[in-house]
Motif scaffolding. Structure first.
Motif, PDB file in Angstrom:
ATOM      1  N   PHE A   1       0.843  -1.187   0.000  1.00  0.00           N
ATOM      2  CA  PHE A   1       0.000   0.000   0.000  1.00  0.00           C
ATOM      3  C   PHE A   1       0.884   1.245   0.000  1.00  0.00           C
ATOM      4  CE2 PHE A   1      -2.531  -3.359   1.864  1.00  0.00           C
ATOM      5  CZ  PHE A   1      -3.765  -3.208   1.248  1.00  0.00           C
ATOM      6  N   TYR A   2       0.559   2.180  -0.874  1.00  0.00           N
ATOM      7  CA  TYR A   2       1.241   3.471  -0.927  1.00  0.00           C
ATOM      8  C   TYR A   2       0.171   4.541  -0.768  1.00  0.00           C
ATOM      9  CZ  TYR A   2       4.593   0.443  -3.366  1.00  0.00           C
ATOM     10  OH  TYR A   2       5.444  -0.582  -3.717  1.00  0.00           O
ATOM     11  N   TYR A   3       0.488   5.585  -0.078  1.00  0.00           N
ATOM     12  CA  TYR A   3      -0.522   6.625   0.120  1.00  0.00           C
ATOM     13  C   TYR A   3       0.155   7.986   0.258  1.00  0.00           C
ATOM     14  CZ  TYR A   3       0.806   5.921   5.035  1.00  0.00           C
ATOM     15  OH  TYR A   3       1.511   5.797   6.206  1.00  0.00           O
ATOM     16  N   GLY A   4      -0.596   9.014  -0.110  1.00  0.00           N
ATOM     17  CA  GLY A   4      -0.070  10.361   0.002  1.00  0.00           C
ATOM     18  C   GLY A   4      -0.803  11.330  -0.901  1.00  0.00           C
ATOM     19  N   GLU A   5      -0.423  12.596  -0.801  1.00  0.00           N
ATOM     20  CA  GLU A   5      -1.030  13.641  -1.606  1.00  0.00           C
ATOM     21  C   GLU A   5      -0.530  13.560  -3.050  1.00  0.00           C
ATOM     22  OE1 GLU A   5      -0.529  17.495   0.106  1.00  0.00           O
ATOM     23  OE2 GLU A   5      -0.842  16.765   2.155  1.00  0.00           O
ATOM     24  N   VAL A   6      -1.425  13.843  -3.968  1.00  0.00           N
ATOM     25  CA  VAL A   6      -1.035  13.930  -5.373  1.00  0.00           C
ATOM     26  C   VAL A   6      -0.196  15.197  -5.573  1.00  0.00           C
ATOM     27  CG1 VAL A   6      -1.931  14.356  -7.711  1.00  0.00           C
ATOM     28  CG2 VAL A   6      -2.988  12.613  -6.255  1.00  0.00           C
ATOM     29  N   ILE A   7       0.860  15.076  -6.364  1.00  0.00           N
ATOM     30  CA  ILE A   7       1.749  16.211  -6.625  1.00  0.00           C
ATOM     31  C   ILE A   7       1.359  16.846  -7.959  1.00  0.00           C
ATOM     32  CG2 ILE A   7       4.132  16.955  -6.951  1.00  0.00           C
ATOM     33  CD1 ILE A   7       5.014  14.506  -5.364  1.00  0.00           C
ATOM     34  N   TYR A   8       1.006  18.114  -7.922  1.00  0.00           N
ATOM     35  CA  TYR A   8       0.605  18.839  -9.131  1.00  0.00           C
ATOM     36  C   TYR A   8       1.703  19.779  -9.634  1.00  0.00           C
ATOM     37  CZ  TYR A   8      -4.009  17.394  -7.432  1.00  0.00           C
ATOM     38  OH  TYR A   8      -5.073  16.668  -6.979  1.00  0.00           O
ATOM     39  N   ASN A   9       2.559  20.182  -8.727  1.00  0.00           N
ATOM     40  CA  ASN A   9       3.599  21.142  -9.071  1.00  0.00           C
ATOM     41  C   ASN A   9       4.724  20.454  -9.856  1.00  0.00           C
ATOM     42  OD1 ASN A   9       6.350  22.511  -8.322  1.00  0.00           O
ATOM     43  ND2 ASN A   9       4.800  24.097  -7.998  1.00  0.00           N
ATOM     44  N   LYS A  10       5.041  20.984 -11.030  1.00  0.00           N
ATOM     45  CA  LYS A  10       6.032  20.339 -11.893  1.00  0.00           C
ATOM     46  C   LYS A  10       7.415  20.319 -11.257  1.00  0.00           C
ATOM     47  CE  LYS A  10       7.622  20.162 -16.671  1.00  0.00           C
ATOM     48  NZ  LYS A  10       7.481  20.740 -18.041  1.00  0.00           N
ATOM     49  N   GLU A  11       7.777  21.381 -10.557  1.00  0.00           N
ATOM     50  CA  GLU A  11       9.086  21.422  -9.909  1.00  0.00           C
ATOM     51  C   GLU A  11       9.201  20.333  -8.842  1.00  0.00           C
ATOM     52  OE1 GLU A  11       9.929  25.288  -8.453  1.00  0.00           O
ATOM     53  OE2 GLU A  11      10.025  26.225 -10.432  1.00  0.00           O
ATOM     54  N   GLN A  12       8.134  20.145  -8.092  1.00  0.00           N
ATOM     55  CA  GLN A  12       8.154  19.089  -7.073  1.00  0.00           C
ATOM     56  C   GLN A  12       8.219  17.711  -7.713  1.00  0.00           C
ATOM     57  OE1 GLN A  12       4.793  19.659  -4.473  1.00  0.00           O
ATOM     58  NE2 GLN A  12       5.522  21.644  -3.734  1.00  0.00           N
TER      59      GLN A  12
ATOM     60  N   GLY B   1       4.676   6.962  -9.556  1.00  0.00           N
ATOM     61  CA  GLY B   1       4.308   7.813 -10.675  1.00  0.00           C
ATOM     62  C   GLY B   1       2.818   8.110 -10.729  1.00  0.00           C
ATOM     63  N   MET B   2       2.017   7.291 -10.099  1.00  0.00           N
ATOM     64  CA  MET B   2       0.579   7.505 -10.077  1.00  0.00           C
ATOM     65  C   MET B   2       0.165   8.637  -9.133  1.00  0.00           C
ATOM     66  SD  MET B   2      -1.167   3.769 -10.440  1.00  0.00           S
ATOM     67  CE  MET B   2      -0.843   2.771 -11.900  1.00  0.00           C
ATOM     68  N   PHE B   3       1.145   9.208  -8.439  1.00  0.00           N
ATOM     69  CA  PHE B   3       0.860  10.345  -7.564  1.00  0.00           C
ATOM     70  C   PHE B   3       1.225  11.669  -8.240  1.00  0.00           C
ATOM     71  CE2 PHE B   3       1.035   6.722  -4.827  1.00  0.00           C
ATOM     72  CZ  PHE B   3       0.076   6.964  -3.855  1.00  0.00           C
ATOM     73  N   PHE B   4       1.525  11.615  -9.539  1.00  0.00           N
ATOM     74  CA  PHE B   4       1.783  12.813 -10.325  1.00  0.00           C
ATOM     75  C   PHE B   4       0.541  13.133 -11.146  1.00  0.00           C
ATOM     76  CE2 PHE B   4       6.710  12.438 -10.816  1.00  0.00           C
ATOM     77  CZ  PHE B   4       6.827  12.441  -9.429  1.00  0.00           C
ATOM     78  N   LYS B   5       0.201  14.427 -11.213  1.00  0.00           N
ATOM     79  CA  LYS B   5      -0.952  14.836 -11.991  1.00  0.00           C
ATOM     80  C   LYS B   5      -0.726  16.249 -12.507  1.00  0.00           C
ATOM     81  CE  LYS B   5      -5.888  13.773 -11.677  1.00  0.00           C
ATOM     82  NZ  LYS B   5      -6.986  13.421 -10.750  1.00  0.00           N
ATOM     83  N   ASP B   6      -1.352  16.570 -13.624  1.00  0.00           N
ATOM     84  CA  ASP B   6      -1.187  17.890 -14.211  1.00  0.00           C
ATOM     85  C   ASP B   6      -1.760  18.971 -13.293  1.00  0.00           C
ATOM     86  OD1 ASP B   6      -0.541  19.321 -16.956  1.00  0.00           O
ATOM     87  OD2 ASP B   6      -2.436  20.158 -16.238  1.00  0.00           O
ATOM     88  N   LYS B   7      -1.141  20.153 -13.309  1.00  0.00           N
ATOM     89  CA  LYS B   7      -1.537  21.232 -12.416  1.00  0.00           C
ATOM     90  C   LYS B   7      -2.967  21.710 -12.642  1.00  0.00           C
ATOM     91  CE  LYS B   7       0.333  24.922 -15.367  1.00  0.00           C
ATOM     92  NZ  LYS B   7       1.275  26.069 -15.428  1.00  0.00           N
TER      93      LYS B   7
END
Length: 220
Positions: free
Chosen positions: A69-80, A116-122
């Motif tokens: 199990f992996y959990y966390g906030e989705v990252i929208y910021n490209k720099e992050q 990689g599933m925690f990356f999303k467009d801004k």
């Protein structure tokens, strides 16, 4: 040099994503669920750490549970996002120098398939999404789990639901119901009737200490 992909055997796995939002009462999110020009539905508030704890196997001795199990906030910021990618690349480079190229490639593969599933467009940042990802070996998706280390994991099973006329596979994942802490009702007129119905449902199904409240968004 890194080992060639042909020299590395990676077992096939499948990922299932449980998508939630950090917003408990957002007009932006309610607008996703308008039905026949009416807001319908309920926002279920979870204690996310108690939810995740349902699947914890850390205190089970030497037992190895083949579900991750992996959990966390989705990252929208490209720099992050780029910073996170740089971190894993630096790790791979360090392990390459230690003559562990195969492990490095496995780490990279897992990162791409899972983190990689925690990356999303801004453009989706208003969702303030928080994800829980379940990774399970493809060979174990339909297997009996009676020997799994955690009682909740033993009951995980593959299921299906219908969406827009298509049959979609999903993973039925039981959890500790005490993780449910709040129910927020959609912005509707019949607040009293809806609230009493939810409260009775919770009582009959043995949910305790769950706050039930109407949306604070006014109806025009």
């Amino acid at each position: 040099d890194f080992a060639s992909p042909d020299s590395i055997e990676l077992s096939a796995s499948r990922n299932f994503v449980f998508c939630t939002s950090k917003e408990k009462d957002s007009l932006h999110m309610w607008n996703y669920y308008i039905h026949n020009n009416n807001y319908q539905g309920y926002n279920i508030g979870f204690d996310i750490y108690k939810f995740i704890k349902s699947f914890d196997v850390a205190n089970k001795g030497d037992a190895l549970d083949p579900i991750f199990f992996y959990y966390g906030e989705v990252i929208y910021n490209k720099e992050q996002q780029l910073k996170a990618i740089k971190t894993i690349c630096d790790k791979i480079e360090a392990e390459k120098s230690k003559n562990f190229p195969e492990k490095s490639m496995v780490d990279l593969h897992r990162y791409i398939c899972s983190y990689g599933m925690f990356f999303k467009d801004k453009s989706f940042s208003d969702e303030k999404e928080y994800r829980v990802l379940t990774e399970i070996s493809e060979s174990r998706v339909n297997n009996d789990r009676k020997n799994y280390a955690n009682k909740f994991n033993q009951k995980i099973k593959l299921d299906f639901y219908e969406r827009n006329g298509m049959i979609v596979p999903c993973l039925m994942v039981p959890f500790d119901t005490s993780a449910v802490k709040r129910i927020t009702m959609a912005p509707i007129m019949e607040k009293g009737i809806a609230q009493s119905g939810v409260e009775e449902f919770l009582k009959v199904n043995n949910f305790e200490n769950v706050e039930v409240k109407p949306s604070e968004i006014p109806i025009r």
